[in-house]
Scaffold this motif. Structure first.
Motif, short mmCIF file in Angstrom:
data_model
loop_
_atom_site.label_atom_id
_atom_site.label_comp_id
_atom_site.label_asym_id
_atom_site.label_seq_id
_atom_site.Cartn_x
_atom_site.Cartn_y
_atom_site.Cartn_z
N ASP A 165 0.82 -1.21 0.00
CA ASP A 165 0.00 0.00 0.00
C ASP A 165 0.86 1.27 0.00
N ASP A 166 1.92 1.26 0.80
CA ASP A 166 2.79 2.44 0.93
C ASP A 166 4.22 2.00 0.62
N PHE A 167 4.73 2.42 -0.51
CA PHE A 167 6.03 1.94 -0.97
C PHE A 167 7.18 2.49 -0.14
N ASP A 168 7.08 3.73 0.31
CA ASP A 168 8.14 4.29 1.14
C ASP A 168 8.22 3.58 2.48
N VAL A 169 7.07 3.26 3.07
CA VAL A 169 7.06 2.52 4.34
C VAL A 169 7.68 1.15 4.13
N ALA A 170 7.29 0.46 3.06
CA ALA A 170 7.84 -0.86 2.79
C ALA A 170 9.35 -0.80 2.57
N ALA A 171 9.82 0.24 1.88
CA ALA A 171 11.25 0.39 1.65
C ALA A 171 12.00 0.58 2.96
N ARG A 172 11.46 1.42 3.84
CA ARG A 172 12.10 1.63 5.14
C ARG A 172 12.12 0.34 5.95
#
Length: 230
Positions: A165-172
């Motif tokens: 859903d949230d790519f930046d959160v997943a990346a972190r």
């Protein structure tokens, strides 16, 4: 401070004030001094001697110490980012052998980013005492990496390989997972072995895929691991 140690000898081939070559020499000398002595210990006179310029020349190019040290951080992170963004070109593009490919990518990322000695020095020893300089590092390092990694994850999600859903959160989360098993060693200044880097990357990849692989794909991964270990 040992001011005359390992002084480089530079040719005096510069012209007018603000000549790019002179700025480069100042920046290089400052980066070396900062990474060796820290921001507080880096001496302008020492930097001037290393670059073979006058103290006033430094201030002609960089208005004060903070301006110079911000430029140092940008230079250090630019070097690190060049390697990391080249590395991002090897990020998995398909779901074929995704776990193994992700492990390989994370191992390479650790070697080129987490274990980068200049960036590690700036974070571990200088961040708390120089928050404004730490913020410069954060903007030029982790935020850029997170955004680029998020874009790579988005490509996999668009192909149905991941559900995010949230790519930046997943990346972190992926970066934190990869760092979790080696964090204490890095903080103590130790260099994890290749086996430890691979173990950390494998744990990170498996945990990440449990969270973000589509249900059917996640079950297939678990089944494949069970068969491999049988």
């Amino acid at each position: 401070m040992k001011k005359n140690a390992d002084l480089a000898t530079y040719p005096d081939t510069f012209g007018q004030r603000g000549h790019p070559g002179k700025r480069d020499l100042i920046l290089g000398a400052a980066a070396e001094a900062v990474c060796r002595y820290g921001f507080s210990g880096a001496c302008i006179d020492d930097i001037a001697e290393r670059a073979q310029v006058s103290r006033q020349t430094i201030y002609n190019n960089y208005r004060d110490r903070n301006a110079l040290f911000r430029a140092v951080i940008e230079e250090v992170m630019a070097r690190a980012n060049a390697a990391v963004f080249e590395l991002l070109g090897s990020f998995p593009e398909t779901g074929d052998n995704l776990e193994a490919d992700l492990v390989g990518f994370l191992v390479r990322l650790s070697r080129n980013c987490v274990l980068n000695k200049d960036g590690r020095f700036l974070v571990q020893t200088e961040g708390a005492s120089h928050p404004e300089l730490f913020e410069t590092w954060r903007k030029h390092g982790p935020l850029k990496l997170t955004s680029a990694l998020g874009a790579s994850l988005a490509k996999l999600a668009a192909k149905g390989v991941l559900e995010i859903d949230d790519f930046d959160v997943a990346a972190r989360q992926l970066l934190v997972l990869n760092h979790a098993d080696i964090q204490m060693q890095v903080l103590l200044g130790e260099m994890p072995s290749d086996a430890e880097l691979e173990s950390a990357a494998r744990n990170a990849a498996r945990t990440f895929l449990r969270a973000y692989a589509p249900p059917t794909a996640a079950k297939n991964l678990v089944r494949a691991r069970s068969l491999a270990s049988a």
